[in-house]
Scaffold this motif. Structure first.
Motif, PDB file in Angstrom:
ATOM      1  N   SER A  27       9.677  -3.726  -6.062  1.00  0.00           N
ATOM      2  CA  SER A  27       8.354  -3.822  -6.670  1.00  0.00           C
ATOM      3  C   SER A  27       7.290  -3.475  -5.632  1.00  0.00           C
ATOM      4  N   PRO A  28       6.337  -2.597  -5.963  1.00  0.00           N
ATOM      5  CA  PRO A  28       5.311  -2.218  -4.972  1.00  0.00           C
ATOM      6  C   PRO A  28       4.383  -3.389  -4.653  1.00  0.00           C
ATOM      7  N   ASP A  29       3.853  -3.371  -3.445  1.00  0.00           N
ATOM      8  CA  ASP A  29       2.827  -4.328  -3.037  1.00  0.00           C
ATOM      9  C   ASP A  29       1.420  -3.791  -3.304  1.00  0.00           C
ATOM     10  N   LEU A  30       1.304  -2.492  -3.582  1.00  0.00           N
ATOM     11  CA  LEU A  30      -0.002  -1.863  -3.800  1.00  0.00           C
ATOM     12  C   LEU A  30       0.195  -0.630  -4.680  1.00  0.00           C
ATOM     13  N   LEU A  31      -0.755  -0.382  -5.602  1.00  0.00           N
ATOM     14  CA  LEU A  31      -0.704   0.785  -6.476  1.00  0.00           C
ATOM     15  C   LEU A  31      -1.888   1.702  -6.170  1.00  0.00           C
ATOM     16  N   ILE A  32      -1.632   3.015  -6.251  1.00  0.00           N
ATOM     17  CA  ILE A  32      -2.673   4.028  -6.106  1.00  0.00           C
ATOM     18  C   ILE A  32      -2.590   4.953  -7.316  1.00  0.00           C
ATOM     19  N   VAL A  33      -3.687   5.040  -8.094  1.00  0.00           N
ATOM     20  CA  VAL A  33      -3.791   5.981  -9.210  1.00  0.00           C
ATOM     21  C   VAL A  33      -4.700   7.111  -8.733  1.00  0.00           C
ATOM     22  N   ALA A  34      -4.135   8.324  -8.620  1.00  0.00           N
ATOM     23  CA  ALA A  34      -4.862   9.400  -7.945  1.00  0.00           C
ATOM     24  C   ALA A  34      -4.833  10.666  -8.790  1.00  0.00           C
ATOM     25  N   ARG A  35      -5.897  11.442  -8.648  1.00  0.00           N
ATOM     26  CA  ARG A  35      -6.013  12.770  -9.268  1.00  0.00           C
ATOM     27  C   ARG A  35      -7.087  13.535  -8.532  1.00  0.00           C
TER      28      ARG A  35
ATOM     29  N   ALA B  81      -6.924  -3.297 -15.484  1.00  0.00           N
ATOM     30  CA  ALA B  81      -7.481  -4.648 -15.369  1.00  0.00           C
ATOM     31  C   ALA B  81      -6.399  -5.720 -15.448  1.00  0.00           C
ATOM     32  N   GLU B  82      -5.331  -5.471 -16.197  1.00  0.00           N
ATOM     33  CA  GLU B  82      -4.259  -6.459 -16.354  1.00  0.00           C
ATOM     34  C   GLU B  82      -3.215  -6.399 -15.247  1.00  0.00           C
ATOM     35  N   SER B  83      -3.304  -5.425 -14.355  1.00  0.00           N
ATOM     36  CA  SER B  83      -2.283  -5.259 -13.317  1.00  0.00           C
ATOM     37  C   SER B  83      -2.290  -6.450 -12.357  1.00  0.00           C
ATOM     38  N   ASP B  84      -1.110  -7.044 -12.158  1.00  0.00           N
ATOM     39  CA  ASP B  84      -0.964  -8.121 -11.172  1.00  0.00           C
ATOM     40  C   ASP B  84      -0.879  -7.570  -9.749  1.00  0.00           C
ATOM     41  N   ILE B  85      -0.541  -6.307  -9.604  1.00  0.00           N
ATOM     42  CA  ILE B  85      -0.463  -5.668  -8.297  1.00  0.00           C
ATOM     43  C   ILE B  85      -1.835  -5.088  -7.961  1.00  0.00           C
ATOM     44  N   PRO B  86      -2.369  -5.313  -6.773  1.00  0.00           N
ATOM     45  CA  PRO B  86      -3.660  -4.708  -6.408  1.00  0.00           C
ATOM     46  C   PRO B  86      -3.638  -3.191  -6.589  1.00  0.00           C
ATOM     47  N   LEU B  87      -4.725  -2.648  -7.130  1.00  0.00           N
ATOM     48  CA  LEU B  87      -4.758  -1.237  -7.529  1.00  0.00           C
ATOM     49  C   LEU B  87      -5.972  -0.548  -6.909  1.00  0.00           C
ATOM     50  N   ILE B  88      -5.718   0.657  -6.375  1.00  0.00           N
ATOM     51  CA  ILE B  88      -6.767   1.515  -5.827  1.00  0.00           C
ATOM     52  C   ILE B  88      -6.881   2.743  -6.736  1.00  0.00           C
ATOM     53  N   SER B  89      -8.081   3.028  -7.220  1.00  0.00           N
ATOM     54  CA  SER B  89      -8.305   4.229  -8.028  1.00  0.00           C
ATOM     55  C   SER B  89      -8.890   5.316  -7.133  1.00  0.00           C
TER      56      SER B  89
ATOM     57  N   THR C  26     -15.069   7.452 -13.169  1.00  0.00           N
ATOM     58  CA  THR C  26     -14.391   7.172 -14.428  1.00  0.00           C
ATOM     59  C   THR C  26     -14.333   5.667 -14.633  1.00  0.00           C
ATOM     60  N   LEU C  27     -13.964   5.251 -15.847  1.00  0.00           N
ATOM     61  CA  LEU C  27     -13.945   3.816 -16.169  1.00  0.00           C
ATOM     62  C   LEU C  27     -12.859   3.069 -15.414  1.00  0.00           C
ATOM     63  N   ILE C  28     -11.788   3.740 -15.010  1.00  0.00           N
ATOM     64  CA  ILE C  28     -10.751   3.046 -14.251  1.00  0.00           C
ATOM     65  C   ILE C  28     -11.270   2.613 -12.886  1.00  0.00           C
ATOM     66  N   ASP C  29     -12.311   3.301 -12.377  1.00  0.00           N
ATOM     67  CA  ASP C  29     -12.899   2.898 -11.098  1.00  0.00           C
ATOM     68  C   ASP C  29     -13.513   1.505 -11.188  1.00  0.00           C
ATOM     69  N   TYR C  30     -14.089   1.165 -12.338  1.00  0.00           N
ATOM     70  CA  TYR C  30     -14.716  -0.149 -12.495  1.00  0.00           C
ATOM     71  C   TYR C  30     -13.673  -1.253 -12.683  1.00  0.00           C
ATOM     72  N   ALA C  31     -12.536  -0.925 -13.275  1.00  0.00           N
ATOM     73  CA  ALA C  31     -11.506  -1.941 -13.524  1.00  0.00           C
ATOM     74  C   ALA C  31     -10.554  -2.122 -12.349  1.00  0.00           C
ATOM     75  N   SER C  32     -10.493  -1.163 -11.432  1.00  0.00           N
ATOM     76  CA  SER C  32      -9.565  -1.264 -10.301  1.00  0.00           C
ATOM     77  C   SER C  32     -10.099  -2.249  -9.271  1.00  0.00           C
ATOM     78  N   ASP C  33      -9.218  -2.646  -8.360  1.00  0.00           N
ATOM     79  CA  ASP C  33      -9.600  -3.589  -7.309  1.00  0.00           C
ATOM     80  C   ASP C  33     -10.377  -2.894  -6.180  1.00  0.00           C
ATOM     81  N   TYR C  34     -10.195  -1.592  -6.021  1.00  0.00           N
ATOM     82  CA  TYR C  34     -10.942  -0.843  -5.005  1.00  0.00           C
ATOM     83  C   TYR C  34     -11.020   0.610  -5.456  1.00  0.00           C
TER      84      TYR C  34
END
Length: 525
Positions: A211-219, A240-248, A257-265
Motif C-alpha cells: 500500500s502506498p504511503d503517498l499518492l501523486i495524481v499528475a498530468r 477528498a475521501e482518500s485516506d492516503i495523503p494525495l498531491i495533485s 482544477t477542482l482536484i487541486d482544492y480537494a487534495s492535501d497539497y
C-alpha cells in the motif's frame, strides 16, 4: 365543395379522405423527421430530469421558446460533459414527434457547452456546491509523510510526466514507485482516475502489492477541455475521501482544477510534486554528520570539564604527613614540661615534710627519720615509676591519636572524593555509551536502507538483468539482434545465446549505475 348540405342542414360526407389519429401522427412524424433529420440547436438547459432508467430528459429554451429534448441511456454514458440546469449548450440530433402527447422533441446525440464561458460558469457552480459540502476545508487535509517508503502515481504510462517524476525521485531520494495507468483526458479520464485513487486506498498493507504511503495524481498542461476530467465530481470526491495523503500536479502552474482544492497539497508541476514527496538524501546525510559532530564535541567537552574540576578539588586536599605535624609538636612540648613538673612537685612535698617533722617530739626522731627514709625511697621510686608510666601513657595516646587521625579524616575525605569521582565517571560513561549506541543503530539502519535500495535486492526477489556488451537489453527485438547475452542473477552472471544455448561466461564487468529510465526498480505494467 367537398361536403353537401341536406334539407335539414346536416353535413354529408363528400370525396375527402378520412385519416385515423395514428395515421395523422405517423404522417406528421415522417414529415418532421424527414425535414429535420440532423440539426444543431443552441439554448439554455431549463428543466433537467434524471430518472432511474438512465435516460436524460431536458428542455432547451431561449427568451421566447422551449424545445423538449431526450438523451437515451447509451448516449448519456458516453458524454464528455454531463448536462446541468442553467448551462448554455449546443445540442446535435434529430427532431421527432411523440404521438402519445402530440408533441415534438429533439433526440440528442451529442451535447457540448457553448464555449469556454459556459464551461467556466459550470465549473464555478460545481466548485461552490462542493465547497459547501466541506470537501475543500483545510481541516480535512492530511500532512504529507516526511520520507514515504512507497509512492503511488496516477498518470498516463506513456507520457513525459512519469519520466519526469521518476527522474526527480532518483536524483533526490530513490523510492519504490507504483504506477496506475489511466487516461488523462477524454471520456474515460474521470472514471479511471477516480477508480485509481480508490484502488490504491483499497490495497492492504503488507500484501503482495504494498500500500502506498503517498499518492501523486499528475498530468501535463492543456486547455480547459483537456483538463476537464479532473474537474468531474467523481474525481473530486475520490480525492477528498482518500485516506492516503494525495498531491495533485495537474497542468502547469497557472492551470487550476477542482482536484487541486480537494487534495492535501497542490504542486505547480509534476516535477514539483516529486520534489515535495521526498527530501534530498545528501542534505539529510550532511545534517546527520553535523549532529554527530555536535554530540561528539559536547561529550568530549563535558569529560574535559569534569576532569579539570576533579584536578582542582585534588589540589585543595592537604598532604597526609602535614596532618600529624601539629600533634607531634604538642606531644614534644608536653614531654619537655613533664620532667621539671615532677621534680618540682617532689621538692615541694619534701619541704613540707621537713616543716612537719620539726614540729614533732624529739622522741620520735628515729621513727620519723626511718619513716622519712622510707618515704624518701618511696617517693624516689614513685617518681621514677610515675615518670615512666606517664611517658608510656603519652606514647600510647600519641599512637592512638595518630591511628585515629589517619583513617578518620584523611581516609574518609579521600573515600568521599573517590565516590564522587566514580559516580561522575559512571554517569558520563552511561551517557556516552547510550549516545554511541544510538548513533550506531542509526548508522546500521541507514546501511540497511542503502542495501535495500540497491538493485541487488531486487535480483534476490526473482528479477534478472539482461546485458549485451556494456548495455542493458529491455526488449525481445533488441535481444535477438545480439549474438550473445549475459543474464545477471542474485548469485552471479550467466552467458546465453538468443536461441537458449548456454554461452561461455563473459569477463566480470565493473558495476554500472542503474538505467536512468527505470530507476533501478520494477514496474507493475
Amino acid at each position: 365543395m367537398d361536403d353537401l348540405i341536406d334539407d335539414e342542414g346536416a353535413a354529408t360526407p363528400g370525396n375527402a379522405p378520412e385519416f385515423s389519429v395514428s395515421e395523422i401522427s405517423g404522417a406528421v412524424k415522417r414529415t418532421v423527421e424527414g425535414a429535420f433529420s440532423h440539426v444543431r440547436v443552441r439554448g439554455e438547459i431549463g428543466r433537467l430530469s434524471l430518472p432511474r432508467s438512465g435516460h436524460i430528459y431536458l428542455d432547451l429554451k431561449d427568451d421566447r421558446s422551449v424545445l423538449a429534448g431526450v438523451i437515451w441511456k447509451g448516449v448519456a454514458t458516453r458524454m464528455a460533459h454531463r448536462p446541468e440546469e442553467g448551462m448554455e449548450v449546443i445540442a446535435t440530433g434529430r427532431i421527432t414527434t411523440f404521438p402519445g402527447q402530440s408533441k415534438y422533441q429533439l433526440v440528442i446525440d451529442d451535447i457540448r457547452p457553448a464555449g469556454v464561458g459556459a464551461l467556466m460558469a459550470m465549473l464555478e457552480k460545481r466548485k461552490a456546491a462542493l465547497a459547501a459540502e466541506g470537501l475543500f476545508d483545510d481541516a480535512r487535509k492530511k500532512p504529507l509523510p516526511f520520507l514515504p517508503e512507497v509512492i503511488g502515481v496516477v498518470t498516463s504510462p506513456s507520457g513525459a510526466v512519469i519520466r519526469d517524476i521518476l527522474h526527480r525521485l532518483r536524483d533526490r531520494f530513490p523510492r519504490k514507485v507504483l504506477i496506475w495507468p489511466v487516461a488523462v483526458q477524454g471520456e474515460k479520464c474521470a472514471p479511471e482516475v477516480a477508480n485509481a485513487i480508490r484502488g490504491f486506498n483499497a490495497l492492504t498493507p503488507g500484501g503482495a502489492v504494498p500500500s502506498p504511503d503517498l499518492l501523486i495524481v499528475a498530468r501535463g498542461g492543456g486547455s480547459l477541455e483537456d483538463l476537464w476530467g479532473f474537474n468531474e465530481e467523481a474525481v473530486v470526491r475520490a480525492a477528498a475521501e482518500s485516506d492516503i495523503p494525495l498531491i495533485s500536479a495537474v497542468g502547469h502552474e497557472t492551470d487550476t482544477t477542482l482536484i487541486d482544492y480537494a487534495s492535501d497539497y497542490r504542486a505547480p508541476t509534476p516535477t514539483g510534486a516529486a520534489e515535495k514527496a521526498v527530501p534530498v538524501r545528501m542534505d539529510m546525510l550532511n545534517w546527520v554528520r553535523q549532529q554527530d559532530g555536535i554530540l561528539t564535541r559536547a561529550v568530549t567537552g563535558g569529560l574535559q570539564a569534569r576532569r579539570q574540576r576533579l584536578t582542582d578539588l585534588g589540589r585543595a586536599l592537604p598532604r597526609s604527613d602535614t596532618l600529624l605535624d601539629a600533634a607531634r609538636q604538642r606531644l614534644d612540648l608536653l614531654a619537655l614540661r613533664l620532667d621539671p613538673a615532677l621534680k618540682g612537685r617532689t621538692q615541694e612535698a619534701r619541704a613540707g615534710l621537713d616543716r612537719l617533722s620539726a614540729r614533732l617530739d624529739p622522741s620520735l626522731d628515729r621513727a620519723v627519720a626511718s619513716k622519712r627514709l622510707a618515704l624518701g625511697q618511696r617517693a624516689a621510686g614513685l617518681s621514677a615509676g610515675r615518670l615512666s608510666s606517664l611517658i608510656r601513657q603519652g606514647a600510647r595516646d600519641l599512637a592512638g591519636l595518630s591511628a585515629r587521625l589517619d583513617p578518620a579524616r584523611l581516609a574518609a575525605r579521600t573515600a568521599q572524593m573517590d565516590d564522587r569521582f566514580r559516580a561522575a565517571t559512571q554517569r558520563l560513561s552511561q551517557v556516552a555509551n547510550a549516545t554511541l549506541h544510538q548513533r550506531l543503530e542509526r548508522l546500521r539502519a541507514l546501511d540497511r536502507m542503502r542495501q535495500t535500495l540497491g538493485y541487488t535486492e531486487t535480483l534476490r526477489r526473482g528479477y534478472a538483468v539482461v546485458r549485451a556488451g556494456q548495455g542493458v537489453v529491455t526488449t525481445k527485438a533488441d535481444a535477438a539482434g545480439h549474438g550473445a547475452l549475459e543474464v545477471e542473477f542474485a548469485d552471479g552472471r550467466l552467458g546465453v545465446t538468443p536461441t537458449g544455448a548456454v554461452a561461455r561466461p563473459a569477463p566480470k564487468a565493473r558495476p554500472k549505475k542503474p538505467d536512468p529510465d527505470t530507476g533501478g526498480q520494477g514496474t507493475l505494467l
